[in-house]
Design a protein around this motif. Structure first.
Motif, short mmCIF file in Angstrom:
data_model
loop_
_atom_site.label_atom_id
_atom_site.label_comp_id
_atom_site.label_asym_id
_atom_site.label_seq_id
_atom_site.Cartn_x
_atom_site.Cartn_y
_atom_site.Cartn_z
N SER A 83 0.85 -1.21 0.00
CA SER A 83 0.00 0.00 0.00
C SER A 83 0.88 1.25 0.00
CB SER A 83 -0.93 0.03 1.21
OG SER A 83 -1.78 -1.08 1.19
N LEU A 84 1.95 1.22 0.80
CA LEU A 84 2.84 2.38 0.84
C LEU A 84 3.52 2.61 -0.49
CD1 LEU A 84 4.62 2.47 4.31
CD2 LEU A 84 3.27 4.27 3.21
N LEU A 85 3.98 1.51 -1.11
CA LEU A 85 4.63 1.65 -2.42
C LEU A 85 3.65 2.27 -3.42
CD1 LEU A 85 6.62 -1.72 -2.74
CD2 LEU A 85 7.56 0.60 -2.54
N GLY A 90 1.82 7.09 -6.57
CA GLY A 90 0.83 8.13 -6.86
C GLY A 90 1.38 9.51 -6.51
N LEU A 91 2.03 9.59 -5.35
CA LEU A 91 2.56 10.86 -4.88
C LEU A 91 3.57 11.42 -5.87
CD1 LEU A 91 2.52 12.71 -2.36
CD2 LEU A 91 4.52 11.49 -1.54
N ASN A 296 -6.46 -4.57 2.53
CA ASN A 296 -5.37 -4.28 1.61
C ASN A 296 -5.91 -3.70 0.31
OD1 ASN A 296 -2.67 -4.37 0.56
ND2 ASN A 296 -3.30 -6.17 -0.61
N MET A 297 -5.82 -2.40 0.17
CA MET A 297 -6.35 -1.78 -1.06
C MET A 297 -5.31 -0.83 -1.63
SD MET A 297 -10.28 -1.02 -0.38
CE MET A 297 -11.41 -2.29 0.11
N ASP A 298 -4.40 -1.38 -2.39
CA ASP A 298 -3.33 -0.55 -2.95
C ASP A 298 -3.87 0.51 -3.90
OD1 ASP A 298 -1.98 -2.50 -1.67
OD2 ASP A 298 -0.75 -3.14 -3.37
N GLY A 299 -4.81 0.08 -4.75
CA GLY A 299 -5.36 1.00 -5.74
C GLY A 299 -6.08 2.16 -5.06
N THR A 300 -6.85 1.82 -4.04
CA THR A 300 -7.60 2.85 -3.32
C THR A 300 -6.64 3.81 -2.61
OG1 THR A 300 -9.38 1.28 -3.01
CG2 THR A 300 -9.37 3.19 -1.54
N ALA A 301 -5.60 3.24 -1.99
CA ALA A 301 -4.64 4.06 -1.25
C ALA A 301 -3.99 5.09 -2.18
CB ALA A 301 -3.58 3.17 -0.61
N LEU A 302 -3.59 4.59 -3.32
CA LEU A 302 -2.92 5.45 -4.31
C LEU A 302 -3.85 6.55 -4.80
CD1 LEU A 302 -1.37 3.61 -7.37
CD2 LEU A 302 -2.96 5.45 -7.68
N TYR A 303 -5.09 6.16 -5.04
CA TYR A 303 -6.07 7.10 -5.57
C TYR A 303 -6.40 8.19 -4.55
CZ TYR A 303 -11.11 8.08 -5.36
OH TYR A 303 -12.34 8.65 -5.16
N GLU A 304 -6.51 7.80 -3.28
CA GLU A 304 -6.78 8.80 -2.23
C GLU A 304 -5.68 9.87 -2.24
OE1 GLU A 304 -9.33 8.72 -0.15
OE2 GLU A 304 -10.08 6.70 -0.46
N CYS A 305 -4.45 9.39 -2.33
CA CYS A 305 -3.31 10.30 -2.26
C CYS A 305 -3.33 11.25 -3.46
CB CYS A 305 -2.03 9.48 -2.21
SG CYS A 305 -0.56 10.47 -2.31
N VAL A 306 -3.48 10.70 -4.66
CA VAL A 306 -3.45 11.54 -5.86
C VAL A 306 -4.60 12.57 -5.81
CG1 VAL A 306 -3.64 11.57 -8.38
CG2 VAL A 306 -2.39 9.73 -7.25
N LEU A 334 0.05 9.01 5.09
CA LEU A 334 -0.38 8.21 6.24
C LEU A 334 -1.91 8.04 6.27
CD1 LEU A 334 1.59 7.27 8.49
CD2 LEU A 334 0.42 8.91 9.97
N THR A 335 -2.61 9.14 6.05
CA THR A 335 -4.08 9.03 6.11
C THR A 335 -4.61 8.27 4.90
OG1 THR A 335 -3.97 11.36 5.58
CG2 THR A 335 -5.08 10.78 7.59
N ALA A 336 -3.94 8.40 3.76
CA ALA A 336 -4.39 7.63 2.59
C ALA A 336 -4.27 6.14 2.91
CB ALA A 336 -3.57 7.98 1.37
#
Ligand code: ASP
Length: 414
Positions: A83-85, A90-91, A296-306, A334-336
């Motif tokens: 998720s962090l990667l 995204g960042l 575990n939602m990598d796609g969601t995490a990335l999207y939140e950040c972007v 972190l929040t994403a």
């Protein structure tokens, strides 16, 4: 309304919003503004209990299976690392492309606190710890609520069963009810979409759609990098698994994820593919996958950040707030991550959770209305990446547990 039905209705809501905003102009606001506001308020209404119950359920679930030991440790490590990667990918992209800088988005609510928050790392950590968890919940201070929820979930599993069990089932029940309520609100999305998109077009015309398109492309590019480079590398290097074979084995589940935009609805198929087609044992998959589908939602995490950085770029280029400092971007990361853990595996859950991330850096929720215009297609993409990451994790963990059937994936057997 079935899932695809809902998708079509939201699409219709967006199109109607665009056309009415264009044809009717400002007078449409009398109708569209209240519709959008009601929808956003409903989203806000569920967020605190949903996030709290979702996180406690997830964390307590990991702890109480009695398998927390090695398998649990590996699973958590995989979830957090990928998720962090994903978020960092995204960042990076959103900072390079800067889709929000100079954009004309027509957002009206002024941001409140972004410029006034402390910027030190110590400050950030301090801000995460609630002095009073109930006050944090009441005032919607999400970072603090999440911090408390994680600890609460951990300690539910540390007390004797007779005390922990009723609490756990209470929170599980709360989670189910909140999911049901969220689904109901999501059914109203076509109206919300009409109201929000209609208001934007009525106020600002089509100018916002160019930056929105750029933003959507950033999300898609980051999703592709994560799904086609990062995860295959992990599969290859750590799991010694052939990514193409994994992809072939998982393709029915991935296509279902794309068309339903729901990790939870796809779960039965994900389990079937990983066990029957990829050769992972039920012992491993039954532990890793159900948790993965919500945690575990990598796609969601990335999207939140972007999305949040996009909105922040808009406000700072309007001169309304300072640019996000490194630490504030750290807060977003972190929040994403937390938001992706807290997001349920249902369509548009990521959009609901976005208020958590926006709130953490003091940006108004109004941005969600804008993002909604392109959220359908992004939801399908990020859900596919979520399921793909769950499946890669399951195979990697199975391989590290010495499961031999996986040789199918490693290409030793046809
Ligand atoms: N729809 C996504 C999923 O089910 C969650 C999200 O909206 O990001 O995985």
């Amino acid at each position: 309304m079935r899932k695809m039905g809902l998708t079509s209705w939201i699409f219709i809501g967006i199109i109607l919003g665009v056309f009415s905003g264009w044809l009717i102009g400002e007078p449409l606001l009398v109708v569209s503004q209240p519709m959008g506001t009601v929808f956003l308020r409903l989203l806000k209404m569920v967020i605190v209990p949903l996030v709290f119950s979702s996180i406690v359920t997830g964390v307590a679930g990991i702890g109480s299976t009695g398998r927390l030991g090695r398998l649990g440790g590996k699973t958590m490590l995989y979830y957090l690392t990928t998720s962090l990667l994903a978020i960092l990918t995204g960042l990076m992209i959103v900072n390079i492309v800067k889709p929000g800088v100079g954009a004309q988005l027509g957002l009206q609510t002024p941001p409140e606190s972004i410029a006034t928050q402390g910027t030190g790392i110590g400050d950030l950590l301090l801000r995460m710890i609630p002095e009073n968890p109930l006050a944090a919940a009441a005032e919607g201070r999400m970072l603090q609520l999440i911090f408390f929820a994680i600890l609460f979930g951990v300690f539910i599993t540390r007390v004797p069963r007779k005390f922990g069990q009723p609490l756990e089932s209470f929170v599980n029940g709360l989670f189910e009810v909140m999911m049901q309520m969220t689904r109901f609100i999501i059914y109203l999305t076509p109206f919300g979409a009409f109201g929000l998109v209609g208001s934007i077009v009525a106020r600002t015309g089509f100018a916002p759609f160019v930056p929105l398109g750029k933003y959507a492309l950033c999300v898609v590019a980051a999703l592709l990098i994560h799904a086609c480079i990062t995860l295959p590398l992990l599969l290859r290097l750590i799991g010694k698994i052939n990514p193409l074979k994994q992809l072939k084995a998982m393709s029915p589940a991935l296509m279902t994820a794309f068309s339903t935009a729901s990790s939870s609805a796809t779960l039965p198929l994900t389990m079937e593919c990983i066990e029957d087609r990829a050769g992972v044992s039920n012992k491993t998959s039954s532990f890793v996958l159900p948790l993965g589908a919500t945690v575990n939602m990598d796609g969601t995490a990335l999207y939140e950040c972007v999305a949040v950085i996009f909105i922040a770029q808009y406000y700072s280029s309007q001169g309304q707030v300072l640019e996000l400092s490194m630490v504030q971007q750290g807060v977003v990361v972190l929040t994403a991550l937390m938001a992706s853990i807290g997001a349920a595996g249902i369509p548009l859950a990521g959009l609901v959770m976005m208020s958590v991330v926006l709130d953490a850096v003091g940006l108004p929720l109004e941005g969600v209305g804008l993002i909604l215009a392109v959220d359908q297609i992004l939801d399908m993409g990020r859900t596919t990446v979520n399921v793909w990451s769950d499946s890669c994790g399951t195979s990697i963990i199975a391989s590290s547990e010495g499961e031999t059937e996986l040789k199918i994936l490693a290409g030793d057997r046809s």
